[in-house]
Write a protein that holds these residues in place. Sequence first.
Motif, PDB file in Angstrom:
ATOM      1  N   CYS A  88       0.883  -1.325   0.122  1.00  0.00           N
ATOM      2  CA  CYS A  88       0.121  -0.070   0.042  1.00  0.00           C
ATOM      3  C   CYS A  88       0.814   1.197  -0.022  1.00  0.00           C
ATOM      4  O   CYS A  88       1.778   1.504   0.839  1.00  0.00           O
ATOM      5  N   GLY A  89       0.645   2.090  -1.038  1.00  0.00           N
ATOM      6  CA  GLY A  89       1.532   3.407  -1.213  1.00  0.00           C
ATOM      7  C   GLY A  89       0.801   4.500  -0.251  1.00  0.00           C
ATOM      8  O   GLY A  89       0.138   4.429   0.618  1.00  0.00           O
ATOM      9  N   HIS A 135       7.218   6.320   6.774  1.00  0.00           N
ATOM     10  CA  HIS A 135       6.915   5.686   5.253  1.00  0.00           C
ATOM     11  C   HIS A 135       8.322   4.929   4.861  1.00  0.00           C
ATOM     12  O   HIS A 135       8.188   3.884   4.314  1.00  0.00           O
ATOM     13  N   ALA A 136       9.479   5.657   5.206  1.00  0.00           N
ATOM     14  CA  ALA A 136      10.696   5.056   4.627  1.00  0.00           C
ATOM     15  C   ALA A 136      11.011   3.598   5.190  1.00  0.00           C
ATOM     16  O   ALA A 136      11.447   2.772   4.152  1.00  0.00           O
ATOM     17  N   ALA A 137      10.686   3.624   6.167  1.00  0.00           N
ATOM     18  CA  ALA A 137      11.140   2.207   7.096  1.00  0.00           C
ATOM     19  C   ALA A 137       9.940   1.101   6.390  1.00  0.00           C
ATOM     20  O   ALA A 137      10.558  -0.020   6.145  1.00  0.00           O
ATOM     21  N   THR A 138       8.773   1.443   6.052  1.00  0.00           N
ATOM     22  CA  THR A 138       8.032   0.277   5.451  1.00  0.00           C
ATOM     23  C   THR A 138       8.337   0.080   4.046  1.00  0.00           C
ATOM     24  O   THR A 138       8.673  -0.988   3.848  1.00  0.00           O
ATOM     25  N   TYR A 167       6.032  -6.357  -8.715  1.00  0.00           N
ATOM     26  CA  TYR A 167       5.802  -5.624  -7.587  1.00  0.00           C
ATOM     27  C   TYR A 167       4.766  -4.587  -7.951  1.00  0.00           C
ATOM     28  O   TYR A 167       5.042  -3.868  -9.057  1.00  0.00           O
ATOM     29  N   VAL A 168       3.859  -4.217  -7.101  1.00  0.00           N
ATOM     30  CA  VAL A 168       2.582  -3.287  -7.631  1.00  0.00           C
ATOM     31  C   VAL A 168       2.727  -2.313  -6.439  1.00  0.00           C
ATOM     32  O   VAL A 168       2.471  -2.974  -5.246  1.00  0.00           O
ATOM     33  N   GLN A 169       2.547  -1.206  -6.439  1.00  0.00           N
ATOM     34  CA  GLN A 169       2.187  -0.178  -5.545  1.00  0.00           C
ATOM     35  C   GLN A 169       1.090   0.757  -5.895  1.00  0.00           C
ATOM     36  O   GLN A 169       1.313   1.218  -7.035  1.00  0.00           O
ATOM     37  N   ASN A 170       0.195   1.182  -4.968  1.00  0.00           N
ATOM     38  CA  ASN A 170      -0.837   2.246  -5.339  1.00  0.00           C
ATOM     39  C   ASN A 170      -0.184   3.442  -4.725  1.00  0.00           C
ATOM     40  O   ASN A 170       0.524   3.655  -3.914  1.00  0.00           O
ATOM     41  N   ILE A 171      -1.110   4.620  -5.207  1.00  0.00           N
ATOM     42  CA  ILE A 171      -1.168   5.850  -4.702  1.00  0.00           C
ATOM     43  C   ILE A 171      -2.361   6.293  -4.319  1.00  0.00           C
ATOM     44  O   ILE A 171      -3.086   6.506  -5.299  1.00  0.00           O
ATOM     45  N   VAL A 230      -8.728  -3.308  -6.105  1.00  0.00           N
ATOM     46  CA  VAL A 230      -8.886  -3.505  -7.806  1.00  0.00           C
ATOM     47  C   VAL A 230      -7.570  -3.326  -8.317  1.00  0.00           C
ATOM     48  O   VAL A 230      -7.306  -3.904  -9.294  1.00  0.00           O
ATOM     49  N   ILE A 231      -6.608  -2.506  -7.739  1.00  0.00           N
ATOM     50  CA  ILE A 231      -5.261  -2.268  -8.366  1.00  0.00           C
ATOM     51  C   ILE A 231      -4.389  -3.497  -8.451  1.00  0.00           C
ATOM     52  O   ILE A 231      -3.877  -3.980  -9.380  1.00  0.00           O
ATOM     53  N   ALA A 232      -4.523  -4.268  -7.104  1.00  0.00           N
ATOM     54  CA  ALA A 232      -3.609  -5.606  -7.002  1.00  0.00           C
ATOM     55  C   ALA A 232      -4.244  -6.413  -8.038  1.00  0.00           C
ATOM     56  O   ALA A 232      -3.544  -7.140  -8.511  1.00  0.00           O
ATOM     57  N   LEU A 233      -5.446  -6.568  -8.138  1.00  0.00           N
ATOM     58  CA  LEU A 233      -6.108  -7.657  -9.151  1.00  0.00           C
ATOM     59  C   LEU A 233      -5.842  -7.246 -10.515  1.00  0.00           C
ATOM     60  O   LEU A 233      -5.677  -8.317 -11.399  1.00  0.00           O
ATOM     61  N   ASP A 234      -5.970  -5.971 -10.907  1.00  0.00           N
ATOM     62  CA  ASP A 234      -5.461  -5.617 -12.191  1.00  0.00           C
ATOM     63  C   ASP A 234      -4.337  -5.985 -12.708  1.00  0.00           C
ATOM     64  O   ASP A 234      -3.995  -6.088 -13.933  1.00  0.00           O
ATOM     65  N   HIS A 235      -3.312  -6.303 -11.858  1.00  0.00           N
ATOM     66  CA  HIS A 235      -1.938  -6.578 -12.217  1.00  0.00           C
ATOM     67  C   HIS A 235      -1.254  -7.780 -11.680  1.00  0.00           C
ATOM     68  O   HIS A 235      -0.170  -8.329 -11.803  1.00  0.00           O
ATOM     69  N   ASN A 236      -2.207  -8.904 -11.050  1.00  0.00           N
ATOM     70  CA  ASN A 236      -1.911 -10.177 -10.646  1.00  0.00           C
ATOM     71  C   ASN A 236      -3.208 -11.056 -10.807  1.00  0.00           C
ATOM     72  O   ASN A 236      -4.188 -10.794 -11.095  1.00  0.00           O
ATOM     73  N   ASP A 237      -2.568 -12.404 -10.946  1.00  0.00           N
ATOM     74  CA  ASP A 237      -3.413 -13.324 -11.258  1.00  0.00           C
ATOM     75  C   ASP A 237      -3.937 -13.873  -9.846  1.00  0.00           C
ATOM     76  O   ASP A 237      -3.445 -14.591  -9.179  1.00  0.00           O
ATOM     77  N   HIS A 238      -5.138 -13.380  -9.414  1.00  0.00           N
ATOM     78  CA  HIS A 238      -5.961 -13.803  -7.952  1.00  0.00           C
ATOM     79  C   HIS A 238      -4.944 -13.583  -6.914  1.00  0.00           C
ATOM     80  O   HIS A 238      -4.298 -12.337  -6.546  1.00  0.00           O
ATOM     81  N   THR A 239      -4.406 -14.855  -6.234  1.00  0.00           N
ATOM     82  CA  THR A 239      -3.763 -14.620  -5.072  1.00  0.00           C
ATOM     83  C   THR A 239      -2.096 -14.160  -5.322  1.00  0.00           C
ATOM     84  O   THR A 239      -1.726 -14.672  -6.202  1.00  0.00           O
ATOM     85  N   ILE A 240      -1.824 -13.229  -4.689  1.00  0.00           N
ATOM     86  CA  ILE A 240      -0.391 -12.622  -4.704  1.00  0.00           C
ATOM     87  C   ILE A 240       0.433 -13.389  -3.414  1.00  0.00           C
ATOM     88  O   ILE A 240      -0.185 -14.007  -2.505  1.00  0.00           O
ATOM     89  N   THR A 241       1.656 -13.209  -3.684  1.00  0.00           N
ATOM     90  CA  THR A 241       2.584 -13.980  -2.604  1.00  0.00           C
ATOM     91  C   THR A 241       2.305 -13.217  -1.422  1.00  0.00           C
ATOM     92  O   THR A 241       2.264 -13.780  -0.288  1.00  0.00           O
ATOM     93  N   VAL A 242       2.658 -11.791  -1.253  1.00  0.00           N
ATOM     94  CA  VAL A 242       2.751 -11.038  -0.154  1.00  0.00           C
ATOM     95  C   VAL A 242       1.926 -10.003  -0.307  1.00  0.00           C
ATOM     96  O   VAL A 242       2.279  -8.851  -1.467  1.00  0.00           O
ATOM     97  N   ASN A 243       1.182  -9.451   0.560  1.00  0.00           N
ATOM     98  CA  ASN A 243       0.484  -8.193   0.827  1.00  0.00           C
ATOM     99  C   ASN A 243       1.075  -7.401   1.802  1.00  0.00           C
ATOM    100  O   ASN A 243       1.271  -7.947   3.060  1.00  0.00           O
ATOM    101  N   GLY A 244       1.691  -6.292   1.896  1.00  0.00           N
ATOM    102  CA  GLY A 244       2.461  -5.585   2.683  1.00  0.00           C
ATOM    103  C   GLY A 244       2.097  -4.172   2.901  1.00  0.00           C
ATOM    104  O   GLY A 244       1.296  -3.521   2.413  1.00  0.00           O
ATOM    105  N   GLY A 245       2.582  -3.725   4.117  1.00  0.00           N
ATOM    106  CA  GLY A 245       2.226  -2.360   4.519  1.00  0.00           C
ATOM    107  C   GLY A 245       2.486  -2.119   5.965  1.00  0.00           C
ATOM    108  O   GLY A 245       2.996  -2.965   6.658  1.00  0.00           O
ATOM    109  N   GLY A 246       2.107  -0.972   6.544  1.00  0.00           N
ATOM    110  CA  GLY A 246       2.548  -0.683   7.926  1.00  0.00           C
ATOM    111  C   GLY A 246       1.483  -1.418   8.684  1.00  0.00           C
ATOM    112  O   GLY A 246       0.212  -1.775   8.375  1.00  0.00           O
TER     113      GLY A 246
END
Length: 410
Positions: free
Chosen positions: A43-44, A55-58, A78-82, A239-255
Motif C-alpha cells: 500500500c502506497g 514511510h521510509a521504514a515500511t 511488484y505493485v504499489q498504489n497511490i 482493484v489495483i492489486a487484481l488488475d496486475h496479478n492473477d488472483h492470489t499474490i505472494t505477499v500483501n504488505g504495509g504498515g
Amino acid sequence: MKSWSHPAVPALPGTGPVPELYDTATASLKRACATPHASLYVCGITPYDATHMGHAATYLAYDSLVRLWLDAGKDVRYVQNITDVDDPLLERAAATGVDWRELAESQIDLFRSDMQLLAIIPPQYYVGVTEVIDDVADAVATLLERGTAYRVPSDDADDDIYFDSIAAESQGPWKLGSESNLDRETMLALSAERGGDPDRPGKRDPLDPLLWRAERLGEPAWDTVVGRGRPGWHIECAVIALDHNDHTITVNGGGSDLVFPHHEFSAGHISALTGHPLAEIYSHAGMVAYQGEKMSKSLGNLVLVSRLVESGVDPRAIRLALLAQHYRTDWEWTDAHLAQSRQRLETWVQWAAGATASADDALLDTLRSVLQHDLDTPAAVAAVDARIASGVAATSVAVAAIDALLGIRL
C-alpha cells in the motif's frame, strides 16, 4: 504513473535462499514463495507530508524482501498504489488553499525523489487511484450484482454503496477477522479510529466499509456505471492489486496500522470478486515514533527524508539507521540513531576502500543466512560490523553483497 529509477543491484555468486516472512493472519513464519514467480503488493502513500521515517521504514522493509527474492532467482512482480484522492488529502488541500491535484502531484514527485535517494527498488506498476476510477466502479457494480454490496441513503447526496461483510463470508474463503486476527470489539474501535463509520445509519453491519462515496458538493467526482462519485479506500487497493496479478499474490504488505480495517477488507473484496484469497502472506511493518508519539501526518511529528538530506545527511546513513531496526518492531527515532549510522557508514566506507579481489564469500553467506529469517536486517548490519572489527579485509564479493542485499553502495 511513472515510479522512479531502478538502483543498480550487483549480481552475486550463487543463489540465495527463499526468505521466510511473518504472516499476520496465522501469526507464524511462512516461506515467501514456493514458485519461480513472486508477487508483491504494498500500500502506497496518500500524497501529503511525504516522506517521513515511518514511510521510509515500511518501503525499505519490502525493498529488502524484493532484494532477497531477486537473489534467490525469483521473477518479481511488484505493485504499489497511490491514494491520490482521499479525505485527508482533500482536507489538507483545503486547509492550505492548494488545489488537491497540485498537492498530490508535488508530494508524489517528492516521494519518488526520496525513494531514489534511499535506493529503494521501484514497483513495476505504480498506480494512482485516479487512473483506475472506472475499474473500481466496475468492481463495485459486480459486487452489487452478486449481493455483496448494497446502497445506503444519504441526506445530502445520492446513495452511498457499502460492502456486505456477512454476504461476502458466505461466497468466498474470507471471513471477517481472518486476516487481522482481531475480536469484534477491537475491530469496532479501530474502524472508528481509522476512517470507518460504524455509527452510520442504514448499514447492515457497523463494520461494513464504504465502497463508493456519492458526490458531495465541492468534492471531486467521476461519472461511472454506479453513479457519480469516488471510490472507498479498501476497494481501491483490491482493484489495483487484481488488475496486475492473477488472483492470489505472494505477499500483501504495509504498515501495521493497515492490518484493520484496510487489509482486512481489501482481502474481503478480493474474495468476493474472485473466490480466492488476496495473498498467501499478510506482512506488516512496525510503527516509528518520534518524541513519544507514533510518527504520523495527523500529529505533525514528522522527520522527513528530504529535510535530512537537505541538511547534509548522506541518504545511505538514513538507510543504515532504518536497517538497524527490525522491520516488525515499533521503535522511536532519535538523533542518536542517525549519529550512530553516520559513524557506521564512515567505518564501512573506509573498510570497503581497501577491498581485494579475493573470492572469499563468507560474509555473503552470513548475510543470506540472517536475512532469510524474516528480513533480519539488524543481524545483517551486526554481521558487517563484526567482520570489520575482526580485522578481516574487505573483498569485492563482500562489498557487492552489502550493496545487493542491504542496498548500501560503498
